[in-house]
Design an enzyme around this catalytic site. Structure first.
Site, PDB file in Angstrom:
ATOM      1  CE1 TYR A 234     -15.257 110.315  97.124  1.00  0.00           C
ATOM      2  CE2 TYR A 234     -15.861 112.366  98.222  1.00  0.00           C
ATOM      3  CZ  TYR A 234     -16.176 111.060  97.838  1.00  0.00           C
ATOM      4  OH  TYR A 234     -17.394 110.531  98.178  1.00  0.00           O
TER       5      TYR A 234
ATOM      6  CB  SER B  29     -19.676 113.717  97.906  1.00  0.00           C
ATOM      7  OG  SER B  29     -19.164 114.011  99.189  1.00  0.00           O
TER       8      SER B  29
HETATM    9  P1  NAD Z   1     -18.260 101.147  98.781  1.00  0.00           P
HETATM   10  O1  NAD Z   1     -16.787 100.982  98.845  1.00  0.00           O
HETATM   11  O2  NAD Z   1     -19.114 100.472  99.793  1.00  0.00           O
HETATM   12  O3  NAD Z   1     -18.798 100.706  97.328  1.00  0.00           O
HETATM   13  C1  NAD Z   1     -18.171 101.126  96.155  1.00  0.00           C
HETATM   14  C2  NAD Z   1     -18.337 100.054  95.100  1.00  0.00           C
HETATM   15  O4  NAD Z   1     -17.757 100.543  93.885  1.00  0.00           O
HETATM   16  C3  NAD Z   1     -17.610  98.735  95.440  1.00  0.00           C
HETATM   17  O5  NAD Z   1     -18.501  97.638  95.298  1.00  0.00           O
HETATM   18  C4  NAD Z   1     -16.473  98.693  94.423  1.00  0.00           C
HETATM   19  O6  NAD Z   1     -16.140  97.354  94.010  1.00  0.00           O
HETATM   20  C5  NAD Z   1     -17.074  99.483  93.268  1.00  0.00           C
HETATM   21  N1  NAD Z   1     -16.048 100.006  92.362  1.00  0.00           N
HETATM   22  C6  NAD Z   1     -14.886 100.649  92.694  1.00  0.00           C
HETATM   23  N2  NAD Z   1     -14.186 100.929  91.585  1.00  0.00           N
HETATM   24  C7  NAD Z   1     -14.924 100.472  90.525  1.00  0.00           C
HETATM   25  C8  NAD Z   1     -14.723 100.466  89.120  1.00  0.00           C
HETATM   26  N3  NAD Z   1     -13.611 100.975  88.562  1.00  0.00           N
HETATM   27  N4  NAD Z   1     -15.691  99.918  88.340  1.00  0.00           N
HETATM   28  C9  NAD Z   1     -16.801  99.379  88.886  1.00  0.00           C
HETATM   29  N5  NAD Z   1     -17.035  99.338  90.217  1.00  0.00           N
HETATM   30  C10 NAD Z   1     -16.102  99.878  91.013  1.00  0.00           C
HETATM   31  O7  NAD Z   1     -18.495 102.733  98.770  1.00  0.00           O
HETATM   32  P2  NAD Z   1     -19.795 103.644  99.033  1.00  0.00           P
HETATM   33  O8  NAD Z   1     -19.542 104.404 100.257  1.00  0.00           O
HETATM   34  O9  NAD Z   1     -21.040 102.874  98.870  1.00  0.00           O
HETATM   35  O10 NAD Z   1     -19.631 104.669  97.827  1.00  0.00           O
HETATM   36  C11 NAD Z   1     -20.468 104.700  96.686  1.00  0.00           C
HETATM   37  C12 NAD Z   1     -20.449 106.084  96.081  1.00  0.00           C
HETATM   38  O11 NAD Z   1     -20.987 107.015  97.033  1.00  0.00           O
HETATM   39  C13 NAD Z   1     -19.073 106.629  95.721  1.00  0.00           C
HETATM   40  O12 NAD Z   1     -19.139 107.339  94.499  1.00  0.00           O
HETATM   41  C14 NAD Z   1     -18.751 107.563  96.860  1.00  0.00           C
HETATM   42  O13 NAD Z   1     -17.850 108.560  96.499  1.00  0.00           O
HETATM   43  C15 NAD Z   1     -20.115 108.117  97.154  1.00  0.00           C
HETATM   44  N6  NAD Z   1     -20.279 108.716  98.480  1.00  0.00           N
HETATM   45  C16 NAD Z   1     -20.063 107.985  99.591  1.00  0.00           C
HETATM   46  C17 NAD Z   1     -20.234 108.586 100.839  1.00  0.00           C
HETATM   47  C18 NAD Z   1     -20.013 107.823 102.108  1.00  0.00           C
HETATM   48  O14 NAD Z   1     -19.931 108.471 103.160  1.00  0.00           O
HETATM   49  N7  NAD Z   1     -19.925 106.516 102.094  1.00  0.00           N
HETATM   50  C19 NAD Z   1     -20.612 109.933 100.923  1.00  0.00           C
HETATM   51  C20 NAD Z   1     -20.818 110.646  99.749  1.00  0.00           C
HETATM   52  C21 NAD Z   1     -20.651 110.026  98.520  1.00  0.00           C
END
Ligand code: NAD
Length: 260
Positions: free
Chosen positions: A155, A142
């Site tokens: 985080y 991130s």
């Molecule tokens: P999201 O909530 O849409 O998707 C996350 C997925 O992870 C969900 O389907 C959830 O069921 C799954 N998950 C959670 N805990 C789990 C576990 N213990 N085992 C298996 N699956 C699990 O979130 P997103 O925004 O798509 O985030 C995905 C990644 O991107 C994360 O690592 C997040 O930190 C990172 N990220 C997101 C953003 C943002 O702005 N959305 C920015 C930077 C990084």
């Protein structure tokens, strides 16, 4: 560059960024295991992707914090498709609170999902990649792998930690031609971020509009969210890169929120 016939495991791919990456990989011809806690959503996503091709997808039930579930999920993929060429360690959650109010159980949960999950999936996939002397491992970092913001200590700690893991994997596996890199997205409007908007408003004592405009996008060059497709394209680039030159790196995709 394409991923024709390559086998990929993408964790947390039933939703958001992971789902976008699975979609991009299937469009590039890969066989993709959508690994998620939510097996019904993972299976539904796989069914939809199988109508799109040219690659294919399956759903697998994996809690990335469980060594047994991770090992079984990877073994099932290898039994079905023969190996693992690409791992995207993407599963993640967010919990916001100031440190003095941060429950220790929440801290441990955050580190378990982001760091234990990355370690366990890497450990399970490496022997298959080492055997074939090729592989790509991609960690979902991130901008918070590089920057801090209030109320996100666990985080930020975990996302900084992924840089260390990715660099270690790169240094240990160069002779196996296994590349290891980190994608560092800015804010992307996924369920994870939608949930944060009211929570941050409450924690920081500001309106939801201010959270979006000032906290999330205030330091971008154009006030825009990064998209799922932006991140998926970067994940494609890291997976398909043709040589071992690109390893041990992190790439920020954030509309200039963080520049270095
Ligand atoms: P999201 O909530 O849409 O998707 C996350 C997925 O992870 C969900 O389907 C959830 O069921 C799954 N998950 C959670 N805990 C789990 C576990 N213990 N085992 C298996 N699956 C699990 O979130 P997103 O925004 O798509 O985030 C995905 C990644 O991107 C994360 O690592 C997040 O930190 C990172 N990220 C997101 C953003 C943002 O702005 N959305 C920015 C930077 C990084």
């Amino acid at each position: 560059m394409d991923l024709k016939g390559k086998v990929a495991i993408v964790t947390g791919a039933a939703s958001g960024i992971g789902l976008g990456i699975a979609k991009r990989y299937v469009a590039a011809g890969a066989k993709v295991a959508i690994a998620d806690l939510k097996i019904e959503a993972a299976n539904a996503a796989a069914t939809e992707l199988n109508t799109q091709g040219p690659g294919e997808a399956i759903g697998i039930a994996v809690d990335v914090t469980s060594e047994a579930e991770v090992n079984k999920g990877v073994a099932d993929v290898v039994a079905k498709w023969g190996t693992v060429d690409i791992l995207v360690s993407n599963a993640g959650i967010q919990i916001v609170n100031r440190i003095e109010d941060f429950a220790f159980t929440d801290w441990k949960k955050m580190l378990a999902i982001h760091l234990d999950g990355a370690f366990l999936t890497t450990k399970a996939c490496l022997p298959h990649m080492q055997k074939q002397k090729s592989g790509a491992i991609i960690y979902m970092g991130s901008v918070h792998s590089k920057e801090a913001s209030p109320a996100k200590s666990a985080y930020i700690t975990a996302k900084h930690g992924l840089l260390g893991l990715a660099r270690s994997v790169a240094k240990e596996n160069g002779t196996f031609a296994i590349r290891s890199n980190v994608i560092c997205p800015g804010f992307v409007r996924t369920p994870l971020v939608e949930k944060q908007i009211p929570e941050q408003a409450k924690t920081l004592g500001i309106s939801e509009e201010e959270v979006i405009k000032k906290v999330m996008l205030g330091q971008t060059v154009d006030g825009e969210f990064t998209t799922i497709e932006d991140v998926a394209e970067t994940a494609f680039f890291f997976a398909a890169f043709p040589t071992n030159a690109l390893t041990g790196q992190s790439l920020i995709v954030s509309h200039g929120w963080h520049v270095e």
